[in-house]
Design a protein around this motif. Structure first.
Motif, PDB file in Angstrom:
ATOM      1  N   VAL A  42      55.854  56.940  70.261  1.00  0.00           N
ATOM      2  CA  VAL A  42      56.384  55.772  70.975  1.00  0.00           C
ATOM      3  C   VAL A  42      56.574  56.167  72.436  1.00  0.00           C
ATOM      4  N   TRP A  43      56.068  55.332  73.346  1.00  0.00           N
ATOM      5  CA  TRP A  43      56.176  55.674  74.757  1.00  0.00           C
ATOM      6  C   TRP A  43      56.591  54.463  75.597  1.00  0.00           C
ATOM      7  N   ASP A  44      56.885  54.758  76.879  1.00  0.00           N
ATOM      8  CA  ASP A  44      57.400  53.734  77.784  1.00  0.00           C
ATOM      9  C   ASP A  44      56.240  53.067  78.539  1.00  0.00           C
ATOM     10  N   ARG A  45      56.245  51.741  78.508  1.00  0.00           N
ATOM     11  CA  ARG A  45      55.176  50.953  79.120  1.00  0.00           C
ATOM     12  C   ARG A  45      55.064  51.200  80.634  1.00  0.00           C
ATOM     13  N   ASN A  46      56.206  51.432  81.292  1.00  0.00           N
ATOM     14  CA  ASN A  46      56.187  51.565  82.756  1.00  0.00           C
ATOM     15  C   ASN A  46      55.803  52.968  83.215  1.00  0.00           C
ATOM     16  N   LEU A  51      58.830  58.486  74.693  1.00  0.00           N
ATOM     17  CA  LEU A  51      60.286  58.320  74.678  1.00  0.00           C
ATOM     18  C   LEU A  51      60.940  59.387  73.810  1.00  0.00           C
ATOM     19  N   VAL A  52      60.156  60.019  72.957  1.00  0.00           N
ATOM     20  CA  VAL A  52      60.687  60.951  71.963  1.00  0.00           C
ATOM     21  C   VAL A  52      59.487  61.749  71.442  1.00  0.00           C
ATOM     22  N   ASN A  53      59.745  62.892  70.816  1.00  0.00           N
ATOM     23  CA  ASN A  53      58.626  63.651  70.240  1.00  0.00           C
ATOM     24  C   ASN A  53      57.917  62.838  69.157  1.00  0.00           C
ATOM     25  N   ALA A  54      56.643  63.119  68.987  1.00  0.00           N
ATOM     26  CA  ALA A  54      55.878  62.473  67.908  1.00  0.00           C
ATOM     27  C   ALA A  54      56.454  62.890  66.557  1.00  0.00           C
ATOM     28  N   ILE A  55      56.359  61.992  65.587  1.00  0.00           N
ATOM     29  CA  ILE A  55      56.700  62.382  64.205  1.00  0.00           C
ATOM     30  C   ILE A  55      55.384  62.551  63.452  1.00  0.00           C
ATOM     31  N   ASN A 106      67.443  55.623  64.651  1.00  0.00           N
ATOM     32  CA  ASN A 106      68.076  56.906  64.977  1.00  0.00           C
ATOM     33  C   ASN A 106      67.938  57.360  66.424  1.00  0.00           C
ATOM     34  N   VAL A 107      67.079  56.715  67.193  1.00  0.00           N
ATOM     35  CA  VAL A 107      66.888  57.162  68.579  1.00  0.00           C
ATOM     36  C   VAL A 107      67.185  55.975  69.507  1.00  0.00           C
ATOM     37  N   PRO A 108      68.405  55.943  70.118  1.00  0.00           N
ATOM     38  CA  PRO A 108      68.807  54.772  70.898  1.00  0.00           C
ATOM     39  C   PRO A 108      67.810  54.387  71.997  1.00  0.00           C
ATOM     40  N   VAL A 109      67.203  55.380  72.642  1.00  0.00           N
ATOM     41  CA  VAL A 109      66.275  55.049  73.727  1.00  0.00           C
ATOM     42  C   VAL A 109      65.074  54.248  73.182  1.00  0.00           C
ATOM     43  N   VAL A 110      64.727  54.495  71.925  1.00  0.00           N
ATOM     44  CA  VAL A 110      63.601  53.758  71.322  1.00  0.00           C
ATOM     45  C   VAL A 110      64.044  52.340  70.965  1.00  0.00           C
ATOM     46  N   SER A 111      65.219  52.207  70.334  1.00  0.00           N
ATOM     47  CA  SER A 111      65.644  50.847  69.950  1.00  0.00           C
ATOM     48  C   SER A 111      65.881  49.984  71.198  1.00  0.00           C
ATOM     49  N   GLN A 112      66.430  50.608  72.276  1.00  0.00           N
ATOM     50  CA  GLN A 112      66.646  49.827  73.511  1.00  0.00           C
ATOM     51  C   GLN A 112      65.305  49.366  74.103  1.00  0.00           C
ATOM     52  N   GLY A 117      61.302  45.247  75.272  1.00  0.00           N
ATOM     53  CA  GLY A 117      59.857  44.983  75.308  1.00  0.00           C
ATOM     54  C   GLY A 117      59.095  46.030  76.110  1.00  0.00           C
ATOM     55  N   THR A 118      59.722  47.186  76.363  1.00  0.00           N
ATOM     56  CA  THR A 118      59.020  48.212  77.146  1.00  0.00           C
ATOM     57  C   THR A 118      58.471  49.340  76.281  1.00  0.00           C
ATOM     58  N   ALA A 119      58.693  49.257  74.967  1.00  0.00           N
ATOM     59  CA  ALA A 119      58.191  50.329  74.086  1.00  0.00           C
ATOM     60  C   ALA A 119      56.747  50.031  73.679  1.00  0.00           C
ATOM     61  N   MET A 120      55.947  51.084  73.589  1.00  0.00           N
ATOM     62  CA  MET A 120      54.584  50.955  73.057  1.00  0.00           C
ATOM     63  C   MET A 120      54.443  51.949  71.919  1.00  0.00           C
ATOM     64  N   PHE A 121      53.795  51.517  70.846  1.00  0.00           N
ATOM     65  CA  PHE A 121      53.608  52.398  69.684  1.00  0.00           C
ATOM     66  C   PHE A 121      52.129  52.711  69.514  1.00  0.00           C
ATOM     67  N   GLY A 122      51.868  53.908  69.020  1.00  0.00           N
ATOM     68  CA  GLY A 122      50.490  54.227  68.649  1.00  0.00           C
ATOM     69  C   GLY A 122      50.439  55.357  67.657  1.00  0.00           C
TER      70      GLY A 122
END
Ligand SMILES: Nc1ncnc2c1ncn2[C@@H]1O[C@H](COP(=O)(O)OP(=O)(O)O)[C@@H](O)[C@H]1O
Ligand SMILES: O=P(O)(O)OC[C@H](O)CO
Length: 474
Positions: A42-46, A51-55, A106-112, A117-122
């Motif tokens: 999960v990463w930041d669009r801007n 945003l956090v290590n890969a799982i 579990n990771v507030p920066v991801v839920s925020q 709408g700034t999170a991107m998943f892949g």
């Protein structure tokens, strides 16, 4: 970022080697991606930064998330197969949707970022492609049907993200990439030695091996033995829902308008990884070259059975509470017997899967095409053939996953390319045939099943009442 940097280093190194063997980088027509599946980024669009290590796919931290999700299933059913009709998969820590939900919880920066709408998943394909095509400036946000079919978020019939599945997992659609076929133009590489070259295929590694092995017709199957072991059985354009613990997955879709081919998959989480454990944790071997030599010094495993259920058992058991066991130890047991039992463990797990495939598809497989790191081991292939009672055919080209992605990439730029046509390096494959009796085979398989029983539900098992009281008293 470590994953992206490694791939960039690999590209530079491969291009140097190409020149060293007399090739030219300008002659590269197109690029394909094949990747480890389910692993979640999960990463930041801007900023384009994670945003956090890969799982990673094998990571079991999501076990508690599965428990919580099971509680939400209507009528207290706690049925791991509840979502199968929609996505073809059982609820398991393995799949990306569960990992994403864990990150949300579990990771507030991801839920925020999901809320804003700034999170991107892949999955790894998407993360690589985004970075290779320009990252935050102009990186494309796409995946293919094979990778999307491992998220639990894609509808297995429509091949689109499914609103009901997203609702079940509580995830917003804004984070998701566009789903494309496995063979089409995705975008161009933005910089570096391959700048300007198009990426024209994406296939999860196990599906890429299916293509690379040319299992392109209904009824053909392959097994890839690496960290884990994955058997894929091509079911053609029909979706077969397993009632024996297999996954329904997309095999490939070779072009936007092409008919998707599906597969039944048997996933084994620990295959070659068991040898890494013997090496790194147990010090029983120093390198993989020793495996065959050691296992060949004994005639059999002396009735030792090893179930390497380090992170639960995947297909066909889907028991996240299973743990590893080694049974049948005696005073005579040596390291060599344990190494041999580890090879046999992979073979028995494959038998578990083939039995399920037989039950689901009715027709037993006559031959099994094999590839992957473990298949350099001749004794292993003989044991595989013996313990299943099937002819095993070793791939001529070892890097079948890379080959499959390359074939699908070329198909996108040259539509006349016949993917079934013989490959230049192909020829008759080496066939390994069973050499033990059916009685012996079945006896050993029964013992294996006894070992499986001892490993299942280990995490949640409680002592029988009497023994617990005795223990508490002590
Ligand atoms: N000779 C061998 N015998 C048994 N296992 C082997 C042998 N050589 C490599 N392996 C196992 O194969 C795995 C590596 O295979 P590979 O196809 O590269 O896996 P992956 O694609 O998952 O990284 C390792 O887990 C290693 O323990
Ligand atoms: O190459 P492996 O064995 O690590 O396979 C990874 C798979 O894509 C996991 O589903």
């Amino acid at each position: 970022m470590a994953i992206v940097n490694t791939v960039n280093e690999c590209i530079t190194g491969a291009c140097k080697k190409l020149v060293a063997v007399g090739g030219k980088v300008e002659e590269i027509i197109t690029i394909g991606i094949t990747n480890q599946r389910e692993s979640t980024v999960v990463w930041d669009r801007n900023s384009g930064q994670p945003l956090v290590n890969a799982i990673i796919w094998l990571d079991n931290r999501t076990t508690s998330t599965v428990e919580e999700l099971l509680e939400t299933i209507p009528n207290n059913a706690r049925n791991i197969n509840y979502l199968r009709p929609l996505c073809g998969l059982p609820l398991s820590p393995y799949f990306s949707g569960v990992k994403l939900r864990w990150l949300r919880d579990n990771v507030p920066v991801v839920s925020q970022a999901m809320e804003k709408g700034t999170a991107m998943f892949g999955t790894i394909d998407t993360w690589l492609m985004y970075n290779l095509t320009g990252g935050k400036d102009c990186g494309v946000h796409k995946t293919d049907v094979t990778n999307a079919s491992r998220t639990m978020l894609m509808n297995i019939e429509t091949l689109q993200w499914d609103a009901n599945l997203l609702k079940f997992f509580g995830l917003p659609k804004t984070i998701l990439p566009e789903i494309c076929s496995s063979s089409e133009f995705y975008g161009s590489i933005a910089q570096g030695v391959l700048q300007g070259i198009g990426i024209t295929s994406v296939l999860g590694d196990q599906q890429a091996a299916l293509v690379g092995q040319q299992c392109l017709a209904k009824g053909q199957a392959k097994a890839t033995y690496g960290t884990g072991c994955f058997l894929l059985y091509n079911t053609g354009p029909s979706i077969v829902h397993s009632t024996h613990g297999l996954l329904t997955t997309v095999g490939y879709q070779l072009g936007r308008k092409a008919v998707p081919f599906y597969a039944l998959e048997g996933s084994v989480s620990i295959a070659g990884a068991a040898f890494n454990w013997l090496r790194d944790n147990m010090n029983l071997i120093q390198n993989s070259g020793q495996i065959e030599t050691m296992a060949s010094t004994v005639d059999n495993s002396l009735d030792v059975y090893f179930v390497p259920a380090f992170n639960g058992l995947y297909a066909p058991y889907w028991n996240q509470d299973a743990r590893g066991v080694i049974c049948g130890l005696s005073e005579e047991t040596t390291s060599e017997h344990i190494v041999r039992a580890t090879l046999e463990a992979v073979c028995f797990q494959v038998r578990d899967i083939l039995d399920s495939m037989h039950k689901d598809c009715k027709i037993p497989l006559a031959k099994l095409m094999v590839d992957g790191g473990m298949t350099v081991n001749n004794l292993f292939l003989q044991l595989q053939s013996d313990l299943v009672g099937i002819q095993v055919l070793r791939a001529k080209i070892a890097e079948t996953t890379a080959l499959g992605a390359a074939m699908a990439a070329y198909k996108a730029v040259e539509n006349r390319y016949q993917m079934e046509a013989p490959l230049s390096k192909s020829g008759p494959r080496e066939a390994i045939k069973p050499s033990i009796s059916a009685t012996d085979r079945n006896l050993r398989y029964q013992k294996w099943k006894m070992a499986i029983d001892r490993s299942l539900n280990w995490e949640t098992s409680t002592l029988p009442q009497g023994e617990r009281e005795a223990f508490d008293g002590a």
